[in-house]
Scaffold this motif. Sequence first.
Motif, PDB file in Angstrom:
ATOM      1  N   LEU A 199      33.011 -14.336  15.015  1.00  0.00           N
ATOM      2  CA  LEU A 199      33.286 -13.730  13.610  1.00  0.00           C
ATOM      3  C   LEU A 199      32.303 -12.392  13.498  1.00  0.00           C
ATOM      4  CD1 LEU A 199      34.901 -13.908  10.939  1.00  0.00           C
ATOM      5  CD2 LEU A 199      32.591 -14.476   9.926  1.00  0.00           C
ATOM      6  N   MET A 200      31.015 -11.967  14.237  1.00  0.00           N
ATOM      7  CA  MET A 200      30.440 -10.892  14.194  1.00  0.00           C
ATOM      8  C   MET A 200      31.352 -10.013  15.400  1.00  0.00           C
ATOM      9  SD  MET A 200      29.179 -10.005  11.521  1.00  0.00           S
ATOM     10  CE  MET A 200      28.462 -11.500  10.315  1.00  0.00           C
ATOM     11  N   ILE A 201      31.858 -10.807  16.512  1.00  0.00           N
ATOM     12  CA  ILE A 201      32.192  -9.612  17.595  1.00  0.00           C
ATOM     13  C   ILE A 201      33.709  -9.674  17.354  1.00  0.00           C
ATOM     14  CG2 ILE A 201      33.298  -9.768  19.866  1.00  0.00           C
ATOM     15  CD1 ILE A 201      30.609 -11.364  20.340  1.00  0.00           C
ATOM     16  N   LYS A 202      34.465 -10.071  17.194  1.00  0.00           N
ATOM     17  CA  LYS A 202      35.823  -9.924  16.391  1.00  0.00           C
ATOM     18  C   LYS A 202      36.314  -8.721  14.832  1.00  0.00           C
ATOM     19  CE  LYS A 202      40.609 -11.451  16.261  1.00  0.00           C
ATOM     20  NZ  LYS A 202      41.052 -10.895  17.889  1.00  0.00           N
ATOM     21  N   GLY A 203      34.944  -9.120  14.637  1.00  0.00           N
ATOM     22  CA  GLY A 203      35.164  -8.102  13.484  1.00  0.00           C
ATOM     23  C   GLY A 203      33.997  -6.906  13.200  1.00  0.00           C
ATOM     24  N   ALA A 204      34.737  -6.372  14.604  1.00  0.00           N
ATOM     25  CA  ALA A 204      33.703  -5.087  14.371  1.00  0.00           C
ATOM     26  C   ALA A 204      33.834  -4.654  13.113  1.00  0.00           C
ATOM     27  CB  ALA A 204      33.159  -4.599  15.873  1.00  0.00           C
ATOM     28  N   PRO A 205      33.373  -3.629  13.170  1.00  0.00           N
ATOM     29  CA  PRO A 205      33.125  -2.176  12.173  1.00  0.00           C
ATOM     30  C   PRO A 205      34.533  -1.784  12.542  1.00  0.00           C
ATOM     31  CG  PRO A 205      30.875  -2.404  12.429  1.00  0.00           C
ATOM     32  CD  PRO A 205      31.602  -3.658  13.544  1.00  0.00           C
ATOM     33  N   THR A 252      23.380  -4.761  21.026  1.00  0.00           N
ATOM     34  CA  THR A 252      22.437  -4.050  20.599  1.00  0.00           C
ATOM     35  C   THR A 252      23.495  -4.114  18.982  1.00  0.00           C
ATOM     36  OG1 THR A 252      21.656  -3.173  22.045  1.00  0.00           O
ATOM     37  CG2 THR A 252      21.750  -2.524  19.593  1.00  0.00           C
ATOM     38  N   GLU A 253      24.581  -4.051  18.569  1.00  0.00           N
ATOM     39  CA  GLU A 253      25.158  -3.633  17.482  1.00  0.00           C
ATOM     40  C   GLU A 253      24.695  -5.365  16.992  1.00  0.00           C
ATOM     41  OE1 GLU A 253      28.415  -1.011  18.962  1.00  0.00           O
ATOM     42  OE2 GLU A 253      29.045  -2.888  19.266  1.00  0.00           O
ATOM     43  N   LEU A 254      25.316  -6.478  18.068  1.00  0.00           N
ATOM     44  CA  LEU A 254      25.582  -7.679  16.757  1.00  0.00           C
ATOM     45  C   LEU A 254      23.795  -8.060  17.093  1.00  0.00           C
ATOM     46  CD1 LEU A 254      27.542  -9.595  19.792  1.00  0.00           C
ATOM     47  CD2 LEU A 254      27.766  -9.290  17.521  1.00  0.00           C
ATOM     48  N   ALA A 255      23.015  -7.257  17.586  1.00  0.00           N
ATOM     49  CA  ALA A 255      21.158  -7.879  16.378  1.00  0.00           C
ATOM     50  C   ALA A 255      21.282  -7.587  15.380  1.00  0.00           C
ATOM     51  CB  ALA A 255      20.713  -7.273  17.325  1.00  0.00           C
ATOM     52  N   GLU A 256      22.160  -6.443  15.179  1.00  0.00           N
ATOM     53  CA  GLU A 256      21.415  -5.133  13.641  1.00  0.00           C
ATOM     54  C   GLU A 256      22.527  -6.430  12.706  1.00  0.00           C
ATOM     55  OE1 GLU A 256      23.072  -1.125  12.225  1.00  0.00           O
ATOM     56  OE2 GLU A 256      21.895  -1.269  13.981  1.00  0.00           O
ATOM     57  N   ALA A 304      16.642 -10.735  16.440  1.00  0.00           N
ATOM     58  CA  ALA A 304      16.037  -9.986  17.905  1.00  0.00           C
ATOM     59  C   ALA A 304      17.076  -9.968  18.888  1.00  0.00           C
ATOM     60  CB  ALA A 304      14.672 -11.004  18.116  1.00  0.00           C
ATOM     61  N   GLN A 305      17.098  -8.873  19.256  1.00  0.00           N
ATOM     62  CA  GLN A 305      17.748  -8.665  20.896  1.00  0.00           C
ATOM     63  C   GLN A 305      17.613  -9.965  21.607  1.00  0.00           C
ATOM     64  OE1 GLN A 305      18.197  -4.513  21.763  1.00  0.00           O
ATOM     65  NE2 GLN A 305      20.075  -4.652  23.805  1.00  0.00           N
ATOM     66  N   SER A 306      16.946 -10.463  21.636  1.00  0.00           N
ATOM     67  CA  SER A 306      16.184 -11.261  23.013  1.00  0.00           C
ATOM     68  C   SER A 306      17.347 -12.144  22.362  1.00  0.00           C
ATOM     69  CB  SER A 306      15.109 -11.509  22.745  1.00  0.00           C
ATOM     70  OG  SER A 306      13.955 -11.781  21.734  1.00  0.00           O
ATOM     71  N   THR A 307      17.645 -12.791  21.151  1.00  0.00           N
ATOM     72  CA  THR A 307      17.618 -13.856  20.406  1.00  0.00           C
ATOM     73  C   THR A 307      19.119 -13.920  20.456  1.00  0.00           C
ATOM     74  OG1 THR A 307      16.086 -14.509  19.058  1.00  0.00           O
ATOM     75  CG2 THR A 307      18.200 -15.455  18.417  1.00  0.00           C
ATOM     76  N   VAL A 308      20.473 -13.083  20.596  1.00  0.00           N
ATOM     77  CA  VAL A 308      21.619 -12.514  20.428  1.00  0.00           C
ATOM     78  C   VAL A 308      21.637 -13.046  21.997  1.00  0.00           C
ATOM     79  CG1 VAL A 308      23.286 -10.539  20.054  1.00  0.00           C
ATOM     80  CG2 VAL A 308      21.729 -11.149  18.080  1.00  0.00           C
ATOM     81  N   THR A 309      20.942 -11.909  22.871  1.00  0.00           N
ATOM     82  CA  THR A 309      21.741 -12.090  24.387  1.00  0.00           C
ATOM     83  C   THR A 309      21.519 -13.854  24.410  1.00  0.00           C
ATOM     84  OG1 THR A 309      20.112 -10.064  24.728  1.00  0.00           O
ATOM     85  CG2 THR A 309      20.466 -11.434  26.675  1.00  0.00           C
ATOM     86  N   GLU A 310      20.398 -14.377  24.375  1.00  0.00           N
ATOM     87  CA  GLU A 310      20.925 -15.789  24.653  1.00  0.00           C
ATOM     88  C   GLU A 310      21.995 -15.987  23.784  1.00  0.00           C
ATOM     89  OE1 GLU A 310      19.109 -19.231  26.482  1.00  0.00           O
ATOM     90  OE2 GLU A 310      19.128 -17.274  26.630  1.00  0.00           O
ATOM     91  N   LEU A 311      21.891 -15.880  22.928  1.00  0.00           N
ATOM     92  CA  LEU A 311      23.224 -16.823  21.878  1.00  0.00           C
ATOM     93  C   LEU A 311      24.560 -16.196  22.530  1.00  0.00           C
ATOM     94  CD1 LEU A 311      22.502 -15.958  18.542  1.00  0.00           C
ATOM     95  CD2 LEU A 311      22.968 -18.577  19.230  1.00  0.00           C
ATOM     96  N   VAL A 312      24.329 -14.863  23.757  1.00  0.00           N
ATOM     97  CA  VAL A 312      25.673 -14.494  23.884  1.00  0.00           C
ATOM     98  C   VAL A 312      25.666 -15.312  24.936  1.00  0.00           C
ATOM     99  CG1 VAL A 312      26.240 -12.798  25.261  1.00  0.00           C
ATOM    100  CG2 VAL A 312      25.800 -12.227  22.877  1.00  0.00           C
ATOM    101  N   ARG A 313      24.417 -15.651  26.237  1.00  0.00           N
ATOM    102  CA  ARG A 313      24.805 -16.024  27.285  1.00  0.00           C
ATOM    103  C   ARG A 313      25.396 -17.373  27.441  1.00  0.00           C
ATOM    104  NH1 ARG A 313      21.749 -20.062  30.024  1.00  0.00           N
ATOM    105  NH2 ARG A 313      20.703 -20.013  28.650  1.00  0.00           N
ATOM    106  N   ARG A 314      24.196 -17.833  26.679  1.00  0.00           N
ATOM    107  CA  ARG A 314      25.671 -19.315  25.677  1.00  0.00           C
ATOM    108  C   ARG A 314      27.109 -19.414  25.593  1.00  0.00           C
ATOM    109  NH1 ARG A 314      20.128 -22.263  23.011  1.00  0.00           N
ATOM    110  NH2 ARG A 314      18.411 -22.271  24.645  1.00  0.00           N
ATOM    111  N   ALA A 315      27.112 -18.825  25.069  1.00  0.00           N
ATOM    112  CA  ALA A 315      28.428 -18.664  24.578  1.00  0.00           C
ATOM    113  C   ALA A 315      29.121 -17.985  25.876  1.00  0.00           C
ATOM    114  CB  ALA A 315      28.938 -17.866  23.355  1.00  0.00           C
TER     115      ALA A 315
END
Length: 123
Positions: free
Chosen positions: A35-41, A50-54, A59-70
């Motif tokens: 949703l956050m990727i599709k709904g980029a401001p 970085t934008e997703l983490a914000e 944390a950026q490391s958490t988002v990086t892991e979420l992205v990797r798995r997706a």
Amino acid sequence: MRVADFRAALRAFLRKSERNARKSGLTPQRYLLLLMIKGAPDGSARSTVTELAERLQLAQSTVTELVRRAEEIGLVEREQSDSDGRVTHLRLTDEGENRLLQAFTTNEQERHELQVAIARLDG
């Protein structure tokens, strides 16, 4: 009392959204990521880690892991920035688009109920 009612409605919205995401084959975290990727401001339907983490307040490391798995399961793909070779943008794959659309449209009633709760809070 209005604030308590609003918080209850917000919690119900989140809970139902989580259930609908799971029915669409997404974890609640992946649903939010897509949703956050599709709904980029900026309306580009793409984002950086970085934008997703914000936006997700993670944390950026958490988002990086979420992205990797997706990315591993074919929901997200990376593309190099045209203007800056150091920047990688994330965008949804067709499968990611389909699952997000399914979960999002299933949440229509929940969004309406939340709008009513917000109106009551203001009233």
